[in-house]
Design a protein around this motif. Structure first.
Motif, PDB file in Angstrom:
ATOM      1  N   PRO A 450       0.821  -1.220   0.000  1.00  0.00           N
ATOM      2  CA  PRO A 450       0.000   0.000   0.000  1.00  0.00           C
ATOM      3  C   PRO A 450       0.850   1.263   0.000  1.00  0.00           C
ATOM      4  N   GLY A 451       0.308   2.325  -0.576  1.00  0.00           N
ATOM      5  CA  GLY A 451       0.985   3.613  -0.533  1.00  0.00           C
ATOM      6  C   GLY A 451       1.028   4.157   0.889  1.00  0.00           C
ATOM      7  N   LEU A 452       2.100   4.841   1.216  1.00  0.00           N
ATOM      8  CA  LEU A 452       2.264   5.381   2.568  1.00  0.00           C
ATOM      9  C   LEU A 452       2.137   6.891   2.623  1.00  0.00           C
ATOM     10  N   LEU A 453       2.251   7.538   1.465  1.00  0.00           N
ATOM     11  CA  LEU A 453       2.316   8.997   1.460  1.00  0.00           C
ATOM     12  C   LEU A 453       1.067   9.629   2.055  1.00  0.00           C
ATOM     13  N   MET A 454      -0.095   9.014   1.832  1.00  0.00           N
ATOM     14  CA  MET A 454      -1.339   9.568   2.361  1.00  0.00           C
ATOM     15  C   MET A 454      -1.316   9.645   3.884  1.00  0.00           C
ATOM     16  N   HIS A 455      -0.520   8.772   4.518  1.00  0.00           N
ATOM     17  CA  HIS A 455      -0.407   8.772   5.978  1.00  0.00           C
ATOM     18  C   HIS A 455       0.766   9.632   6.458  1.00  0.00           C
ATOM     19  N   ILE A 456       1.806   9.693   5.639  1.00  0.00           N
ATOM     20  CA  ILE A 456       2.991  10.478   6.002  1.00  0.00           C
ATOM     21  C   ILE A 456       2.722  11.971   5.846  1.00  0.00           C
ATOM     22  N   LYS A 457       2.004  12.299   4.766  1.00  0.00           N
ATOM     23  CA  LYS A 457       1.741  13.702   4.454  1.00  0.00           C
ATOM     24  C   LYS A 457       0.287  13.858   4.013  1.00  0.00           C
ATOM     25  N   PRO A 458      -0.657  13.718   4.944  1.00  0.00           N
ATOM     26  CA  PRO A 458      -2.061  13.847   4.560  1.00  0.00           C
ATOM     27  C   PRO A 458      -2.399  15.282   4.163  1.00  0.00           C
ATOM     28  N   PRO A 465       3.357   8.161  12.100  1.00  0.00           N
ATOM     29  CA  PRO A 465       4.695   7.551  12.010  1.00  0.00           C
ATOM     30  C   PRO A 465       4.632   6.117  11.495  1.00  0.00           C
ATOM     31  N   VAL A 466       4.168   5.957  10.264  1.00  0.00           N
ATOM     32  CA  VAL A 466       3.979   4.606   9.735  1.00  0.00           C
ATOM     33  C   VAL A 466       5.320   3.921   9.469  1.00  0.00           C
ATOM     34  N   GLY A 467       6.350   4.713   9.146  1.00  0.00           N
ATOM     35  CA  GLY A 467       7.680   4.125   8.973  1.00  0.00           C
ATOM     36  C   GLY A 467       8.175   3.502  10.254  1.00  0.00           C
TER      37      GLY A 467
END
Length: 721
Positions: A450-458, A465-467
């Motif tokens: 899944p893409g993470l950017l939506m959670h890192i930079k909404p 802090p999904v990383g």
């Protein structure tokens, strides 16, 4: 002022810890020529021109330690190499690759400096260095320079060659935990940790992500069947093979319905809230073009949500928003989309932007929505009319804190049923804060990678802090993914020390890798007989998933030309400082500069590690205070000042007395190993043996096993390795 110039004599990427810092840097040897006679305060107008070109230099602290420090130095007078250092750093920052470390130091040659600066990617660093020289020379010569153009080129290069923001976010989280990383390709495949303790990531996929689970997730019909069998709420649906069958299925299920591909991703080809045969058949054609099959499902009312599951828990959640425009009586729908949706500063095509531009010609779903309202992209809606363009917009609005525990539990169960360690769970619900069954909500998709950017930079809400969650999943507790690493530096029998330490680890039952002048070894096998005192050989050891411990011999030249292959080591052995004359071509021409090279080995010892130092060499003894961990001194005589003082404070030492190698903890003698029991060739070099014994002791190998290893060691590679 007559024509001056800045010339690069040598540019080197030091890929590991080096004489400058723990992290990779680019080192440039810079000849500023006649500019040596012209510090910045002697060049009319230079300060004003440079600060106009790069006003953000005002943030640089330099040696002053506060913002504006560099500008103070610039006004007082500083030299071109130092100025270039700061310009290069700032160009990288403006390009989006944040960094702050840099140094410029004079050599003994007139006008020649060594300049070092931190860079996260070699190609970008080299390009910034070239651009920086051009900018500084333009400011000196009072001619224009296209700063914006140079920064844009660097930014484009960053986008091309640097880690993507999602992968970089995970790597940064690993670095916060002091977990080392190695980039394995030019893409986003990264190794976290070393040897047998490593894990690999590819954005949001890991080496624990099952290929079978990925295949299941890509088959939406199979996924839904598995979820349904485990009690996870899913929409009723059928797989169909024609537009006519799609209409028939819709009638069976009950209108309205959703038509979507069975195996497409990112919402491509998904048509919702379909109520007529014409809409359904048209949607079937578009969905069929996106995937290898088509599903017709019951339409679930509510907003689309994406829940990120890592391990066994939900760590972040976002919601999509309906995209609409409002007519003004003058503009077409296409123009309204540009002015009211795509003009949002959060919207862009690069991965760093949380919102994607809406391109009507590439959005058949949006075209269908307009058609339902009797519009096209060229229609001009009356003023005040609200036009629905896209029912489910970007999943970019954080709702993590609103997720009901039962919803989170269902999402985590869905990921486990499919078999994914990291999953993006798509669900539709009117209220994410209520149980799904209570409101008729359902999980509609399970996504691998899944893409993470939506959670890192909404677009709205708190970044998550999904990383860190992914790193904690791969390395639970205090695990840093490290194996024992032994580094050996000096010129006194370092190859033999490395071979002997590797042998002692080998007979201890450890799968050891060795890179030294005698070659490259894995376990008991000599893989390559060529000299392996170089960075690539060290990296080969650290990426090998079978290696439980690594032993690496280093030369001063390798440290100067490449840096160390690892970030930190468990044991660092220093025998001596080596021959100064051999490094004159590196401008290492006095004892202090040589000391700064060799100390690198001690600087990288972990706080939980040990430096093994020659007590007979005063300069090596001085390095003890640089070590973050413990120190074991070794020497021929227990009366050496360093050993005596060290033992008096309760610390460990290894020394020789009456042909016995003594392992001492404070004033207690832990073990005696008879030197005369060794083969004559080995007994002739007791300092070498003591250094290896001290390293093995630091690694936790028992004195009894050390003694057995010394008796069985054979220096000939073909016999032992």
């Amino acid at each position: 002022m007559t024509t001056k110039n800045i010339q690069f004599l040598r540019i080197t990427h030091l890929r590991g810890p080096n004489i400058w810092t723990y992290r990779p840097v680019i080192e440039a040897w810079v000849d500023i020529g006649e500019l040596e006679h012209y510090p910045s305060n002697t060049i009319p107008g230079f300060y004003e021109r440079l600060t106009a070109m790069l006003p953000t230099l005002a943030e640089h602290r330099c040696g002053v330690g506060e913002p504006g420090g560099f500008l103070m130095r610039l006004r007082e007078g500083t030299w071109a190499a130092h100025i270039l250092e700061h310009v290069v750093l700032e160009l990288q920052n403006l390009a989006g690759m944040q960094t702050g470390f840099g140094k410029a130091r004079m050599t003994s040659a007139h006008g020649i400096y060594k300049l070092a600066f931190r860079t996260r990617q070699e190609d970008v660093g080299r390009a910034a260095l070239e651009a920086g020289r051009d900018l500084v020379m333009a400011a000196i010569e009072d001619r224009p320079y296209d700063v914006a153009g140079a920064v844009n080129q660097l930014r484009e290069l960053c986008d091309k060659v640097c880690l993507g923001p999602s992968t970089a976010h995970i790597v940064d989280a690993a670095s916060e935990r002091r977990i080392p990383h190695i980039r394995l390709t030019g893409g986003n495949l990264v190794q976290l940790g070393y040897g047998t303790r490593q894990h690999r990531i590819w954005t949001a996929e890991t080496d624990q992500t099952s290929a079978i689970a990925e295949s299941i997730a890509s088959d939406k019909h199979m996924t839904k069947g598995l979820l349904q069998s485990c009690g996870v709420p899913v929409p009723e649906g059928q797989e169909v093979d024609s537009a006519e069958a799609a209409w028939e299925a819709a009638q069976d299920i009950g209108l309205p319905v959703v038509v979507k591909p069975t195996d497409a991703n990112h919402g491509r080809g998904v048509f919702t809230d379909l109520n007529t045969r014409a809409e359904i058949e048209k949607a079937y054609v578009a969905a069929d073009a996106e995937g290898s099959g088509v599903l017709v499902e019951k339409f679930i009312r509510g907003d689309a949500h994406r829940l990120l599951v890592v391990g066994k828990r939900v760590v972040a959640a976002t919601r999509g928003k309906m995209q609409t425009v409002t007519g003004d009586g003058r503009s077409t729908v296409r123009q309204l989309i540009e002015s009211q949706i795509n003009s949002d500063p959060r919207c862009g095509v690069e991965e760093e932007f949380p919102l994607e531009p809406l391109v009507l010609d590439k959005e058949p779903i949006a075209q269908l929505e307009l058609e339902r309202q009797g519009l096209t992209g060229e229609s001009v809606p009356e003023a005040g009319r609200t036009i629905l363009v896209k029912r489910q917009g970007d999943l970019a609005y954080d709702v993590t804190d609103q997720v009901h525990p039962q919803v989170a539990s269902a999402a985590a169960l869905a990921a486990r049923v499919v078999g994914l360690d990291i999953a993006g769970i798509d669900l539709v619900a009117e209220d994410i804060g209520r149980p799904l069954k209570e409101q008729g909500g359902a999980i509609i998709e399970v996504n691998a990678g899944p893409g993470l950017l939506m959670h890192i930079k909404p677009a709205e809400g708190q970044p998550r802090p999904v990383g860190q969650a992914i790193v904690d999943h791969l390395f639970p507790g205090d695990d840093q993914g490290r194996i024992p690493v032994v580094g050996i530096t000096g010129s006194q029998h370092t190859t033999r020390i490395a071979r002997l330490v590797a042998w002692l680890l080998h007979i201890n039952g450890t799968q050891v890798g060795l890179a030294c002048q005698d070659g490259f070894f894995l376990g008991a096998r000599q893989v390559d007989s060529a000299d392996s005192i170089h960075w690539e050989a060290g990296q080969r050891l650290l990426i090998n998933r079978s290696v439980e411990a690594a032993v690496l011999e280093h030369s001063n030249r390798a440290i100067l030309s490449e840096g160390l292959a690892y970030d930190r080591c468990t044991v660092g052995v220093v025998t001596d400082l080596g021959n100064l004359d051999e490094l004159s071509d590196f401008y290492i021409d006095d004892a202090d500069r040589l000391y700064n090279v060799v100390r690198t080995q001690v600087d990288v010892v972990l706080p939980s590690g040990t430096a093994v130092l020659n007590a007979a060499n005063p300069q090596v003894v001085e390095m003890a205070e640089l070590c973050d961990g413990k120190v074991i001194f070794y020497g021929l005589d227990s009366e050496l000042a360093a050993i005596a003082t060290h033992r008096a404070s309760g610390e460990r030492a290894v020394f020789l007395r009456e042909r016995q190698i003594i392992l001492a903890q404070g004033m207690d003698e832990v073990s005696h190993v008879p030197l005369d029991s060794l083969a004559p060739a080995k007994a002739e070099k007791p300092e070498m043996v003591m250094a290896a014994v001290a390293a093995a002791w630091a690694l936790g190998i028992t004195p009894e096993l050390i003694g057995a290893g010394l008796r069985t060691f054979n220096p000939t590679p073909k016999k032992n390795f």
